[in-house]
Design an enzyme around this catalytic site. Structure first.
Site, short mmCIF file in Angstrom:
data_model
loop_
_atom_site.label_atom_id
_atom_site.label_comp_id
_atom_site.label_asym_id
_atom_site.label_seq_id
_atom_site.Cartn_x
_atom_site.Cartn_y
_atom_site.Cartn_z
N HIS A 261 0.86 -1.19 0.00
CA HIS A 261 0.00 0.00 0.00
C HIS A 261 0.89 1.23 0.00
O HIS A 261 1.93 1.23 0.65
CB HIS A 261 -0.90 0.00 1.25
CG HIS A 261 -2.07 0.90 1.12
ND1 HIS A 261 -1.99 2.25 1.35
CD2 HIS A 261 -3.34 0.64 0.75
CE1 HIS A 261 -3.18 2.78 1.14
NE2 HIS A 261 -4.02 1.83 0.77
N ASP A 315 -7.90 -5.35 0.08
CA ASP A 315 -8.42 -6.25 -0.95
C ASP A 315 -8.10 -7.71 -0.69
O ASP A 315 -8.64 -8.58 -1.36
CB ASP A 315 -7.86 -5.85 -2.32
CG ASP A 315 -8.40 -4.52 -2.75
OD1 ASP A 315 -9.61 -4.34 -2.68
OD2 ASP A 315 -7.59 -3.64 -3.12
N1 COA Z 1 4.08 -7.55 -4.19
C1 COA Z 1 5.43 -7.58 -4.20
N2 COA Z 1 6.19 -6.52 -3.93
C2 COA Z 1 5.58 -5.39 -3.58
C3 COA Z 1 4.19 -5.29 -3.53
C4 COA Z 1 3.44 -6.43 -3.85
N3 COA Z 1 2.10 -6.42 -3.82
N4 COA Z 1 3.83 -4.05 -3.19
C5 COA Z 1 4.98 -3.37 -3.03
N5 COA Z 1 6.04 -4.19 -3.26
C6 COA Z 1 7.46 -3.82 -3.18
C7 COA Z 1 7.85 -3.10 -4.48
O1 COA Z 1 8.30 -3.98 -5.46
C8 COA Z 1 8.92 -2.16 -3.98
O2 COA Z 1 10.12 -2.89 -3.86
P1 COA Z 1 11.54 -2.21 -4.23
O3 COA Z 1 11.70 -1.11 -3.22
O4 COA Z 1 12.51 -3.31 -4.11
O5 COA Z 1 11.40 -1.69 -5.63
C9 COA Z 1 8.46 -1.79 -2.57
O6 COA Z 1 7.64 -2.88 -2.13
C10 COA Z 1 7.67 -0.49 -2.55
O7 COA Z 1 6.53 -0.65 -3.38
P2 COA Z 1 6.01 0.40 -4.44
O8 COA Z 1 5.60 -0.29 -5.70
O9 COA Z 1 6.98 1.53 -4.55
O10 COA Z 1 4.72 0.90 -3.70
P3 COA Z 1 3.66 1.87 -4.31
O11 COA Z 1 3.26 2.74 -3.18
O12 COA Z 1 4.12 2.53 -5.55
O13 COA Z 1 2.51 0.87 -4.73
C11 COA Z 1 0.61 -0.49 -4.69
C12 COA Z 1 1.43 0.55 -3.93
C13 COA Z 1 -0.70 -0.74 -3.92
C14 COA Z 1 0.27 0.02 -6.09
C15 COA Z 1 1.46 -1.79 -4.78
O14 COA Z 1 1.74 -2.24 -3.47
C16 COA Z 1 0.73 -2.87 -5.57
O15 COA Z 1 0.80 -2.86 -6.79
N6 COA Z 1 0.08 -3.85 -4.86
C17 COA Z 1 -0.62 -4.92 -5.53
C18 COA Z 1 -1.98 -4.43 -6.04
C19 COA Z 1 -2.95 -4.20 -4.90
O16 COA Z 1 -3.14 -5.05 -4.05
N7 COA Z 1 -3.63 -3.05 -4.96
C20 COA Z 1 -4.64 -2.68 -4.00
C21 COA Z 1 -4.21 -1.51 -3.18
S1 COA Z 1 -5.36 -1.17 -1.89
#
Ligand code: COA
Length: 388
Positions: A261, A315
């Site tokens: 998140h 979710d």
């Molecule tokens: N699975 C695996 N790794 C994850 C992850 C996940 N669901 N969510 C975050 N990470 C990792 C990223 O790869 C990143 O690693 P790094 O620092 O080595 O590059 C780190 O954690 C930070 O994540 P980041 O993508 O920068 O977070 P964000 O704030 O941009 O993205 C989301 C947030 C919600 C978009 C992201 O966590 C995601 O895509 N989750 C899956 C989809 C989901 O469940 N969405 C519903 C949200 S309520």
């Protein structure tokens, strides 16, 4: 502004002043108008929570009764909207059907009178009342049935399950549905709420505001994730395959759905409440074959990714709740929309109360004074200029 100051995804950039909800991502706190989410989940109803979010205070008994009555009165949808839905392809995603139907409401209630509190209330009531009816109607229409009319003797959530499943729900199922709607109703400036605010800031009508937010919620990185979680659990299939699945995802640098998140760096407080609801539902209606896969996945991800603050988000467990309530997988996001419309409307009202149109800036990375090459002299990159 320099490239160094640019924040992709506007992370951490304040876009408004708001007193609707509060999130503390380090400590797993979520409050609506200052009231903790677990208190609302235990003691409130979705309509009372929607009132709280939109008007800023808990309603009195009389105010709530009037609000519930107005919503009940407006639950029906016009036959032309039903007929329009009958023309939609059955294979189309219900979020697209909902977006089109929400936008269509603007055709029927075209007057735009944003300074008039009665207009604001009317739009709030219509959207809260009609969106569940539209979601259930599309579900029945795509099965080849006529939609079921709303039942005035049932509460908001019981009526939704009744219109969807064509039978009166068990009272525990209806209460759990209502709690799910409370949990998903608002969450500061997430992508769909921001989308609603940007649209609202042009002073367009509230149906367009909600339609644009529905379109934004549909994406797999936002509301669409709960649907993806169930598909992922089905794909994993059994507990003994969880570790290999997680390791493969990490190696491929791809996201595991239902985890992570932008704000929470601990387990989302809503996921904790939803997990308890799942267990309550299992006690009454039997276990879900994928629950053990889900809990194992939570432990393995915490082990491998906990140091990055990657834990279950809202979710992750919501799909398991919805499955037990008889909601088809591709309706999970429309159900999210039924609830989140309360938050979108609260932000719509706040935005137009002190409006300035959104117009951020950009850092231009293109060229200047580029030549205009006459069309005959341009090289077709797909054929490397060799022709076909
Ligand atoms: N699975 C695996 N790794 C994850 C992850 C996940 N669901 N969510 C975050 N990470 C990792 C990223 O790869 C990143 O690693 P790094 O620092 O080595 O590059 C780190 O954690 C930070 O994540 P980041 O993508 O920068 O977070 P964000 O704030 O941009 O993205 C989301 C947030 C919600 C978009 C992201 O966590 C995601 O895509 N989750 C899956 C989809 C989901 O469940 N969405 C519903 C949200 S309520």
């Amino acid at each position: 502004m320099t490239i160094g100051e640019f924040k992709p995804g506007l992370e951490g950039v304040p876009a408004t002043l708001s007193n609707i909800s509060f999130v503390d991502g380090q400590n797993g706190v979520l409050e609506y108008r200052g009231i903790p989410i677990d208190v609302l989940a235990q003691q409130s109803t979705f309509l009372e929570t929607a009132y709280l979010l939109i008007w800023g205070q808990l309603p009195t008994q009389l105010e709530l009764a009037e609000f519930e009555h107005e919503i009940q009165y407006h639950r029906r949808i016009k036959y032309r909207i039903r007929d329009m839905m009958k023309c939609f392809p059955e294979s189309g995603h219900p979020m697209d059907a909902l977006q089109a139907s929400a936008a269509a409401l603007g055709l029927f209630y075209a007057r735009r009178d944003l300074d008039n509190p009665a207009y604001i209330r009317g739009a709030v009531v219509r959207l809260l009342a009609k969106i569940p009816t539209m979601v259930a109607a599309f579900q029945l229409i795509r099965k080849g049935n006529d939609p079921v009319q709303p039942n005035d003797n049932l509460s908001y959530s019981a009526n939704f399950l009744y219109m969807l499943n064509e039978q009166q729900p068990d009272s525990i199922a209806a209460r759990i549905m209502d709690i799910c709607l409370i949990l998903h109703a608002e969450h500061t400036i997430n992508a769909s709420t921001f989308s609603a605010m940007v649209t609202a800031s042009t002073l367009t009508d509230p149906y367009a505001v909600v339609a644009s937010a529905v379109g934004t919620l549909a994406g797999p990185l936002h509301g669409g994730a709960s649907e993806e979680v169930i598909l992922m659990l089905e794909q994993i299939g059994s507990v003994d395959r969880v570790e290999a699945f997680v390791d493969q995802k990490i190696a491929q640098k791809s996201k595991i759905m239902g985890f992570g998140h932008r704000v929470y760096k601990v387990k989302d407080p809503r996921a904790t409440i939803l997990q308890k609801l799942v267990e309550q539902l299992f006690e009454k209606f039997g276990r879900d074959e994928y629950y053990d896969v889900a809990t194992t996945l939570e432990h393995v991800v915490a082990d491998r990714m906990g140091h990055k603050g990657v834990y279950p988000n809202v979710d992750f467990y919501s799909g398991l709740v919805y499955r037990k309530l008889g909601i088809p997988t591709d309706l999970f996001t429309p159900v999210f929309a039924i609830s989140r419309v309360a938050g979108w409307l609260a932000h719509w009202k706040e935005q137009i109360g002190e409006n300035r149109i959104f117009r951020p800036t950009q850092i231009y990375t293109g060229s200047h004074n580029s030549p205009y090459v006459p069309i005959k002299e341009r090289i077709d990159s797909s054929t490397n200029g060799l022709g076909t």
